[in-house]
Design a protein around this motif. Structure first.
Motif: not given
Length: 233
Positions: A132-139, A186-196, A202-206
């Motif tokens: 998952k792109w956001y999770t992987t790069v971030n962590f 949201p002002v900024v939206w996230y693709n949940n397929a790429e995060n936890l 409303t804030i992604p855990f990452e």
């Protein structure tokens, strides 16, 4: 009026720290403005490239109803401002807390315990969500930074962990609004397929680890440049 929301959040976050930097005479943080600006610039160049890349990939994106029409590299101008306004405000907050409360720090043992707990937690989340792109790069970046800090900057971690808890309060408010709290979309939206797909309000855990990596990296460079300035005096 809604199209100015992101701009207002940026300027509102910056205004009080910047005014205090100039007019507060004891800390007088403005004397380190050059060091602060350079520290922010060196780190956010990487984060802006990362931001643009993920925007193009659809990992996240921006709601045109809440920002101005001017864009650079597919990102609204307010997103570029975010990476200067928020880090400056957080850098000032940490330095002000150190100045006002010099004993506001964790013990070495507690710092090590918390750091190893975070390393284990993030490593497990990374293993089970790798790809998952956001999770992987971030962590991955968070783990590299924390490992480096444990080995080389333990004292800075002792000071920064308590400050980060304070910084999280306005962070949760501002980032909460950006991700959809208190507003219709949201002002900024996230693709949940790429995060936890786990959110704090409303804030992604990452985002919490993203914020730490961004802000603590800036803090490390600022500390180095500030010490160099003080050595020359």
């Amino acid at each position: 009026m809604s199209q100015y929301l992101y701009l207002i959040l940026n300027l509102g976050s910056l205004s009080i720290p910047l005014l205090y930097s100039v007019f507060e005479k004891k800390l007088h943080f403005i004397q380190y403005f050059k060091q602060a600006a350079l520290s922010i610039l060196l780190v956010v160049l990487f984060f802006l490239i990362w931001d643009s890349w993920f925007t193009q990939m659809g990992v996240w994106g921006f709601n045109p109803d809440y920002h101005l029409s001017l864009k650079l590299l597919n990102m609204p101008i307010e997103e570029w401002m975010f990476f200067f306004c928020i880090p400056y405000a957080c850098l000032f907050t940490h330095e002000a807390l150190k100045f006002l409360f010099p004993k506001f720090k964790m013990s070495k043992s507690m710092t090590v315990i918390i750091s190893f707990f975070l390393i284990v937690l993030v490593s497990l989340l990374l293993i089970f969500n790798f790809g998952k792109w956001y999770t992987t790069v971030n962590f991955v970046l968070f783990l590299l930074l924390l490992g480096y800090a444990l080995k080389n900057h333990l004292n800075t971690l002792q000071e920064y962990y308590p400050s980060f808890l304070v910084i999280l309060i306005p962070f949760l408010i501002v980032n909460g609004i950006l991700t959809g709290s208190f507003i219709e979309e949201p002002v900024v939206w996230y693709n949940n397929a790429e995060n936890l797909d786990f959110r704090i309000f409303t804030i992604p855990f990452e985002d919490i680890f993203y914020a730490f990596t961004l802000l603590f990296s800036i803090q490390l460079i600022f500390n180095f440049l500030k010490n160099k300035k003080l050595e020359r005096k």
